[in-house]
Motif scaffolding. Sequence first.
Motif, short mmCIF file in Angstrom:
data_model
loop_
_atom_site.label_atom_id
_atom_site.label_comp_id
_atom_site.label_asym_id
_atom_site.label_seq_id
_atom_site.Cartn_x
_atom_site.Cartn_y
_atom_site.Cartn_z
N GLU A 10 -9.76 -5.00 1.36
CA GLU A 10 -10.65 -5.59 2.36
C GLU A 10 -9.94 -5.76 3.70
OE1 GLU A 10 -13.76 -9.26 3.11
OE2 GLU A 10 -12.91 -8.98 1.10
N ILE A 11 -8.67 -6.12 3.66
CA ILE A 11 -7.88 -6.23 4.90
C ILE A 11 -7.85 -4.87 5.59
CG2 ILE A 11 -5.56 -6.57 5.83
CD1 ILE A 11 -5.20 -8.69 3.56
N GLU A 12 -7.55 -3.83 4.83
CA GLU A 12 -7.48 -2.49 5.41
C GLU A 12 -8.84 -2.04 5.96
OE1 GLU A 12 -5.71 0.02 2.42
OE2 GLU A 12 -3.92 -1.25 2.33
N ASP A 13 -9.91 -2.34 5.23
CA ASP A 13 -11.25 -1.97 5.68
C ASP A 13 -11.61 -2.68 6.98
OD1 ASP A 13 -11.46 -0.37 3.42
OD2 ASP A 13 -12.76 -1.78 2.33
N ARG A 14 -11.30 -3.95 7.05
CA ARG A 14 -11.62 -4.72 8.25
C ARG A 14 -10.77 -4.28 9.44
NH1 ARG A 14 -13.71 -10.48 7.75
NH2 ARG A 14 -15.00 -10.44 5.88
N LEU A 15 -9.51 -3.96 9.19
CA LEU A 15 -8.65 -3.48 10.28
C LEU A 15 -9.16 -2.18 10.86
CD1 LEU A 15 -5.06 -4.28 8.99
CD2 LEU A 15 -6.18 -5.24 11.02
N ALA A 16 -9.74 -1.34 10.03
CA ALA A 16 -10.27 -0.06 10.50
C ALA A 16 -11.45 -0.26 11.46
CB ALA A 16 -10.71 0.78 9.31
N GLN A 17 -12.04 -1.45 11.45
CA GLN A 17 -13.19 -1.74 12.29
C GLN A 17 -12.83 -2.42 13.60
OE1 GLN A 17 -16.02 -3.93 9.93
NE2 GLN A 17 -15.87 -2.50 8.23
N ILE A 18 -11.57 -2.82 13.76
CA ILE A 18 -11.15 -3.51 14.98
C ILE A 18 -10.07 -2.68 15.66
CG2 ILE A 18 -10.25 -5.63 16.00
CD1 ILE A 18 -11.08 -7.11 13.51
N GLN A 19 -10.41 -2.09 16.77
CA GLN A 19 -9.50 -1.18 17.48
C GLN A 19 -8.16 -1.84 17.81
OE1 GLN A 19 -11.10 0.36 21.12
NE2 GLN A 19 -9.16 1.22 21.74
N GLY A 20 -7.08 -1.16 17.45
CA GLY A 20 -5.75 -1.57 17.86
C GLY A 20 -5.07 -2.62 17.00
N TRP A 21 -5.80 -3.26 16.11
CA TRP A 21 -5.20 -4.29 15.26
C TRP A 21 -4.55 -3.62 14.05
CZ3 TRP A 21 -4.98 -9.63 16.00
CH2 TRP A 21 -5.59 -10.08 17.17
N THR A 22 -3.37 -4.11 13.67
CA THR A 22 -2.64 -3.55 12.54
C THR A 22 -2.07 -4.66 11.67
OG1 THR A 22 -0.57 -3.45 13.81
CG2 THR A 22 -1.96 -1.47 13.83
N LEU A 23 -1.68 -4.27 10.49
CA LEU A 23 -1.02 -5.19 9.58
C LEU A 23 0.48 -5.05 9.79
CD1 LEU A 23 -1.26 -7.15 7.18
CD2 LEU A 23 -1.18 -5.15 5.68
N VAL A 24 1.12 -6.15 10.14
CA VAL A 24 2.57 -6.17 10.35
C VAL A 24 3.11 -7.30 9.48
CG1 VAL A 24 4.46 -6.45 11.99
CG2 VAL A 24 2.35 -5.29 12.71
N GLY A 25 3.75 -6.93 8.39
CA GLY A 25 4.23 -7.95 7.46
C GLY A 25 3.05 -8.68 6.84
N ASP A 26 3.03 -10.00 7.02
CA ASP A 26 1.96 -10.81 6.44
C ASP A 26 0.95 -11.26 7.50
OD1 ASP A 26 3.55 -12.59 7.83
OD2 ASP A 26 3.60 -14.09 6.23
N ARG A 27 0.87 -10.53 8.62
CA ARG A 27 -0.03 -10.91 9.72
C ARG A 27 -0.79 -9.70 10.23
NH1 ARG A 27 2.60 -15.42 13.11
NH2 ARG A 27 3.95 -16.38 11.57
N ILE A 28 -1.93 -9.97 10.84
CA ILE A 28 -2.58 -8.92 11.61
C ILE A 28 -2.19 -9.16 13.06
CG2 ILE A 28 -4.42 -8.46 9.97
CD1 ILE A 28 -6.32 -10.10 11.79
#
Length: 101
Positions: A10-28
């Motif tokens: 779900e984190i990965e799916d949601r990140l795909a919907q918000i331009q430029g946001w990425t997962l870095v360690g335990d944070r977006i």
Amino acid sequence: MAVEPLPQQEIEDRLAQIQGWTLVGDRISRSYVIGPHFAAAALVMHIAQVQEDLGHHSDITLGYNSVAVAVNTHSAGGAITTLDFELAERVEKLAKAHGAE
């Protein structure tokens, strides 16, 4: 109301919907370029107001012409939750309104 950690997919799916946001360690996280410095500082102030409205706060780094935001949910043990994505979406709208890239 307690918030629950989101599953990795779900984190990965949601990140795909918000331009430029990425997962870095335990944070977006997301970095913006905006200039000059006063414009970057103004964006930080607007982000701070949104955080107060939500009662959910990120780490913000202010550079000369840049702003970086990183967030997770401390009350969920540092996990990523729906609160983090709500904040990210609001920050993204603010950044665009300020002309940040």
